[in-house]
Motif scaffolding. Structure first.
Motif, mmCIF file in Angstrom:
data_model
loop_
_atom_site.group_PDB
_atom_site.id
_atom_site.type_symbol
_atom_site.label_atom_id
_atom_site.label_comp_id
_atom_site.label_asym_id
_atom_site.label_seq_id
_atom_site.Cartn_x
_atom_site.Cartn_y
_atom_site.Cartn_z
ATOM 1 N N SER A 69 -9.800 12.823 33.166
ATOM 2 C CA SER A 69 -8.990 14.118 32.498
ATOM 3 C C SER A 69 -10.276 15.327 32.583
ATOM 4 O O SER A 69 -9.465 16.636 32.378
ATOM 5 N N GLY A 70 -11.569 14.885 33.189
ATOM 6 C CA GLY A 70 -12.207 16.634 32.988
ATOM 7 C C GLY A 70 -13.214 16.342 32.499
ATOM 8 O O GLY A 70 -13.781 17.239 32.182
ATOM 9 N N PHE A 71 -12.752 15.987 30.595
ATOM 10 C CA PHE A 71 -13.502 15.837 29.568
ATOM 11 C C PHE A 71 -14.865 15.372 29.715
ATOM 12 O O PHE A 71 -15.657 15.795 28.919
ATOM 13 N N ASP B 155 -18.494 13.965 31.942
ATOM 14 C CA ASP B 155 -18.879 14.729 34.058
ATOM 15 C C ASP B 155 -20.083 13.288 34.017
ATOM 16 O O ASP B 155 -21.125 13.642 33.184
ATOM 17 N N GLU C 287 -22.189 15.313 31.286
ATOM 18 C CA GLU C 287 -21.708 16.357 30.374
ATOM 19 C C GLU C 287 -20.176 16.139 29.958
ATOM 20 O O GLU C 287 -19.449 15.763 30.180
ATOM 21 N N ALA C 288 -20.997 16.565 28.135
ATOM 22 C CA ALA C 288 -19.132 16.639 27.992
ATOM 23 C C ALA C 288 -18.497 17.667 27.678
ATOM 24 O O ALA C 288 -18.975 18.714 27.163
ATOM 25 N N GLY C 289 -16.366 17.662 27.816
ATOM 26 C CA GLY C 289 -15.940 18.577 26.805
ATOM 27 C C GLY C 289 -16.208 19.287 26.067
ATOM 28 O O GLY C 289 -16.627 18.283 25.265
ATOM 29 N N SER C 290 -15.264 20.186 25.736
ATOM 30 C CA SER C 290 -15.775 20.216 23.872
ATOM 31 C C SER C 290 -14.242 20.531 23.798
ATOM 32 O O SER C 290 -13.550 21.094 24.659
ATOM 33 N N VAL C 291 -14.038 20.809 22.034
ATOM 34 C CA VAL C 291 -12.670 20.714 22.179
ATOM 35 C C VAL C 291 -12.849 21.837 20.615
ATOM 36 O O VAL C 291 -13.830 21.835 19.606
ATOM 37 N N LYS C 292 -12.389 22.968 20.719
ATOM 38 C CA LYS C 292 -11.600 24.189 19.850
ATOM 39 C C LYS C 292 -11.099 23.822 18.996
ATOM 40 O O LYS C 292 -10.153 23.439 18.815
#
Length: 93
Positions: free
Chosen positions: A21-23, A25, A57-62
């Protein structure tokens, strides 16, 4: 044993979904190198090994809020009228 295997399977599935999902990398920045082994009278020695290095690198949740207009239902209490008899309580036969 089954529980451990189930937890490992679920963990692998979560990592696959996160990467797909790209969350998440994951990039390898340094390769692995096997050690050079040598034997002596004292035993076996290993030199020159290198572990791989990864950049993750991890995505972020806002989470936030914004102003919104919400219709709130109103509650109206109507007292009973004075001339009506009170309802009967209990079994009336």
């Amino acid at each position: 044993m089954r529980v451990v295997l189930l937890v490992l399977i679920v963990a692998v599935i979560v990592v696959i979904v996160a990467v797909a999902s790209g969350f998440l990398d994951i990039n390898q920045i340094r390769g692995a190198r096997a050690p050079q082994l040598s034997t002596t009278d004292n035993g076996v020695t290993a030199k020159g090994a290198q572990a791989p290095a990864f950049d993750v690198e991890a995505g972020s949740v806002k989470i936030g809020s914004k102003p919104a207009d919400v219709k709130v239902p109103t509650l109206q209490v109507v007292p009973p009228q004075q001339n009506q008899p009170a309802p009967a309580i209990g079994n009336s036969q």
